[in-house]
Design a protein around this motif. Sequence first.
Motif, PDB file in Angstrom:
ATOM      1  N   GLN A  16       1.000  -1.927   0.030  1.00  0.00           N
ATOM      2  CA  GLN A  16      -0.077  -0.469  -0.332  1.00  0.00           C
ATOM      3  C   GLN A  16       1.204   1.133   0.010  1.00  0.00           C
ATOM      4  OE1 GLN A  16      -3.035  -0.284   3.378  1.00  0.00           O
ATOM      5  NE2 GLN A  16      -3.923  -2.470   2.328  1.00  0.00           N
ATOM      6  N   LEU A  17       1.939   1.354   0.302  1.00  0.00           N
ATOM      7  CA  LEU A  17       3.040   2.358   0.179  1.00  0.00           C
ATOM      8  C   LEU A  17       4.362   2.040  -0.196  1.00  0.00           C
ATOM      9  CD1 LEU A  17       2.684   2.800   4.283  1.00  0.00           C
ATOM     10  CD2 LEU A  17       1.191   4.250   2.170  1.00  0.00           C
ATOM     11  N   ASP A  18       4.938   2.898  -1.172  1.00  0.00           N
ATOM     12  CA  ASP A  18       6.214   3.403  -1.341  1.00  0.00           C
ATOM     13  C   ASP A  18       7.464   3.391  -0.144  1.00  0.00           C
ATOM     14  OD1 ASP A  18       7.301   6.013  -0.935  1.00  0.00           O
ATOM     15  OD2 ASP A  18       5.537   6.390  -1.964  1.00  0.00           O
ATOM     16  N   ILE A  19       8.804   2.256  -0.883  1.00  0.00           N
ATOM     17  CA  ILE A  19       9.175   2.692   0.404  1.00  0.00           C
ATOM     18  C   ILE A  19      10.341   3.294   1.522  1.00  0.00           C
ATOM     19  CG2 ILE A  19      12.237   1.954  -0.199  1.00  0.00           C
ATOM     20  CD1 ILE A  19      12.013   0.047  -1.993  1.00  0.00           C
ATOM     21  N   THR A  20       9.651   4.645   0.034  1.00  0.00           N
ATOM     22  CA  THR A  20      10.072   5.610   0.859  1.00  0.00           C
ATOM     23  C   THR A  20       9.334   6.045   1.821  1.00  0.00           C
ATOM     24  OG1 THR A  20      11.579   6.755  -0.655  1.00  0.00           O
ATOM     25  CG2 THR A  20      10.807   8.282   1.061  1.00  0.00           C
ATOM     26  N   SER A  21       7.766   5.660   2.010  1.00  0.00           N
ATOM     27  CA  SER A  21       7.339   5.542   2.684  1.00  0.00           C
ATOM     28  C   SER A  21       6.291   5.031   3.870  1.00  0.00           C
ATOM     29  CB  SER A  21       5.355   6.142   2.519  1.00  0.00           C
ATOM     30  OG  SER A  21       5.378   7.232   1.397  1.00  0.00           O
ATOM     31  N   ILE A  22       7.420   4.051   3.429  1.00  0.00           N
ATOM     32  CA  ILE A  22       7.493   2.176   4.822  1.00  0.00           C
ATOM     33  C   ILE A  22       8.749   3.111   5.845  1.00  0.00           C
ATOM     34  CG2 ILE A  22       8.796   0.017   5.024  1.00  0.00           C
ATOM     35  CD1 ILE A  22       7.001  -0.392   2.469  1.00  0.00           C
ATOM     36  N   CYS A  23       9.612   3.473   5.263  1.00  0.00           N
ATOM     37  CA  CYS A  23      11.210   3.628   5.697  1.00  0.00           C
ATOM     38  C   CYS A  23      10.481   5.234   6.850  1.00  0.00           C
ATOM     39  CB  CYS A  23      11.623   4.301   4.545  1.00  0.00           C
ATOM     40  SG  CYS A  23      12.968   5.585   5.852  1.00  0.00           S
ATOM     41  N   PHE A  24       9.753   5.607   6.632  1.00  0.00           N
ATOM     42  CA  PHE A  24       9.490   6.707   7.924  1.00  0.00           C
ATOM     43  C   PHE A  24       8.051   6.273   8.900  1.00  0.00           C
ATOM     44  CE2 PHE A  24      11.183   9.525   4.296  1.00  0.00           C
ATOM     45  CZ  PHE A  24      12.077  10.126   5.580  1.00  0.00           C
ATOM     46  N   GLU A  25       7.043   5.240   7.875  1.00  0.00           N
ATOM     47  CA  GLU A  25       6.583   4.829   8.241  1.00  0.00           C
ATOM     48  C   GLU A  25       7.130   4.207   9.390  1.00  0.00           C
ATOM     49  OE1 GLU A  25       2.317   4.280   9.110  1.00  0.00           O
ATOM     50  OE2 GLU A  25       2.912   5.469   8.346  1.00  0.00           O
ATOM     51  N   SER A  26       7.992   3.502   9.165  1.00  0.00           N
ATOM     52  CA  SER A  26       8.189   2.082  10.363  1.00  0.00           C
ATOM     53  C   SER A  26       9.178   2.330  11.562  1.00  0.00           C
ATOM     54  CB  SER A  26       8.811   0.932   9.709  1.00  0.00           C
ATOM     55  OG  SER A  26       8.587   0.545   8.945  1.00  0.00           O
ATOM     56  N   GLY A  27       9.355   3.735  12.098  1.00  0.00           N
ATOM     57  CA  GLY A  27       9.954   4.688  12.793  1.00  0.00           C
ATOM     58  C   GLY A  27      11.780   4.650  12.089  1.00  0.00           C
TER      59      GLY A  27
END
Length: 288
Positions: free
Chosen positions: A248-259
Motif C-alpha cells: 500500500q506504500l512505496d519504500i520511502t513512505s514505509i521507511c518513515f512509517e516504520s520509525g
Amino acid sequence: MKLHLVDRSSLNDSSFTVKTNKYPNFLKLWHFHPELELVYVAKSNGTRFIGDNIEKFQKGELFLIGENLPHMMLNDDRYFEPNSKLMAEAVVVHFKKEFLGNDFFLTPEMKHISKLFERAKLGIRFREIDNSIINQLTKLENQTPFEKTLGFLNILNSLSNYKNYDLLSSQGYIDSFNHLDNEHMAKAYAYIYKNFTATIYLKDVADVINMNPASFSRFFKRVNRKTFSRFLNEVRIGYSCKLMIENQLDITSICFESGFNNISNFNRQFKSIKEMSPTEYIKYHRKS
C-alpha cells in the motif's frame, strides 16, 4: 498500523480458553499478549505475520505462537469486498505456560511439553498435521472442564513429539528473559511495541521501568543477547516487511512509517537484518 497489547487478565473462570471464531474476515489487529496461542485455520486464506516472518496461510494450517510474540492473520482483499460471502474460521486456544501451576511442566513427565513452549517463542508451523490432532482440537470447546483439560494435554503431548514443523520468526522477536525479569521486560517490550514507529531513545524505555540508562542497557543486552538499538531496528524492519507485503506504500513512505528518519539508514538496517535490500525483498515475495 499500531501494535496492540491484548489483556485477557479478566478471564478468571478458566485456566485456558478455547473458542471457534467465525467471521467474514479475521480481525486486522497486529497484537501480542502474555498467553501462548494455538491456532487451527479451518477456513480462510491470506497473509500471516508472526514476529518478522511474513508468509501466506491457507485452510488446514496449525500454528503455536509464543508469549508476547506479535502476530496478525490478514485475509486476502477479496474477503473485504462489500458483497463477499467468504468466511474466516479458526479454532483458537489461549493459555499461559503456568496454566496448571508454576511447576507442572517442569516435572520429568512434562519437560518435553516445556521444550515445546520454548520453541514456540519463535512461532511454530506444524506441517501435514495428523487428523487425529485436529479432531481433538475441534472437540475441546464442547467438553466438560475436566475432559477439556485432559484433551488439551493430549494435544500438547502430540505436538511436542511432532517432527514435521518450521520455526518462523527471527531471534529479534524472542522474549527470552529469565523469570525474575519478566515484569520489567514486559513493561519495556510493551513500551517499545507501542512507540517504535516514533523516535525512541534508550533513556525513554529505561524511565518506564525506573532504571538508570546505563544499567538498563547492560540489563537489556544480558536478557536479549543483543543491544537495545539492534532489537528496536529488528522490530521496525519486521513492521516494514508487513507494509511491503500489504503493497500500500512505496519504500520511502514505509521507511518513515516504520520509525526510521532517513532512507539510507533504513536500507542499511534492512540489509543487515534481512540480508537483502527492500527492493529485493519485495521482488522475492511477489514471486512467491
